[in-house]
Enzyme design. Structure first.
Site, mmCIF file in Angstrom:
data_model
loop_
_atom_site.group_PDB
_atom_site.id
_atom_site.type_symbol
_atom_site.label_atom_id
_atom_site.label_comp_id
_atom_site.label_asym_id
_atom_site.label_seq_id
_atom_site.Cartn_x
_atom_site.Cartn_y
_atom_site.Cartn_z
ATOM 1 N NE ARG A 30 -3.813 0.079 1.961
ATOM 2 C CZ ARG A 30 -4.577 0.648 2.873
ATOM 3 N NH1 ARG A 30 -4.623 0.153 4.087
ATOM 4 N NH2 ARG A 30 -5.308 1.691 2.578
ATOM 5 C CB CYS A 31 4.147 1.939 1.298
ATOM 6 S SG CYS A 31 5.507 3.120 1.339
ATOM 7 C CB THR A 32 3.885 5.541 -3.224
ATOM 8 O OG1 THR A 32 2.474 5.708 -3.237
ATOM 9 C CG2 THR A 32 4.471 5.943 -4.558
#
Length: 114
Positions: free
Chosen positions: A9-11
Site C-alpha cells: 500500500r506504500c508508494t
C-alpha cells in the site's frame, strides 16, 4: 538474494520493489504487516542497518506511536517490543542482502545492494 520488508500500500515500497525486480536480482518479498517480524528479527535488522536506536527506523507519525506514548520511551527493548507488536511502526521499505540493510527512502537509496 535480496529481501524486502514490503508494504504494497506504500508508494515508496512499491517503487523500491520495482527497482529491485528491474535489476534482475532474486527478491524475497516479506509482507511484514502480515508476516510480523519478531523482536529478534527487528534487532537483527537494526544491526544490519547500523542503527543503535530503534527509533531511527520507526514511523513516528503513526497514530499508534502517539497512542502508546512512545515519544517518552527511552528503553530500546521496549521500542523493539512495540515494533514487533505493531509492525506498522517499522519504517518501510527495508532491503537487505543478509550482510547489510538500507531503507528505500528514496527508492534509489537501495542501489548499493544491487
Amino acid at each position: 538474494m535480496l529481501t524486502i520488508w514490503h508494504n504494497p500500500r506504500c508508494t515508496k515500497s512499491r517503487q523500491t520493489l520495482a527497482l529491485l525486480e528491474e535489476s534482475g536480482k532474486e527478491v524475497d518479498v516479506r509482507l511484514y504487516l502480515k508476516d510480523t517480524p519478531s523482536e529478534y528479527d527487528i534487532k537483527d535488522m537494526m544491526d544490519l542497518l547500523g542503527f543503535d536506536d530503534p527509533r531511527a527506523f520507526m514511523r513516528k507519525g503513526e497514530a499508534i506511536y502517539k497512542d502508546e506514548g512512545l515519544k517518552g520511551v527511552t528503553d530500546p527493548k521496549k521500542l523493539i517490543e512495540m515494533m514487533a507488536r505493531f509492525p506498522i511502526l517499522i519504517e518501510r521499505p527495508i532491503v537487505t542482502d543478509g550482510r547489510r540493510a538500507i531503507i528505500g527512502r528514496p527508492p534509489e537509496a537501495v542501489k548499493p545492494l544491487l
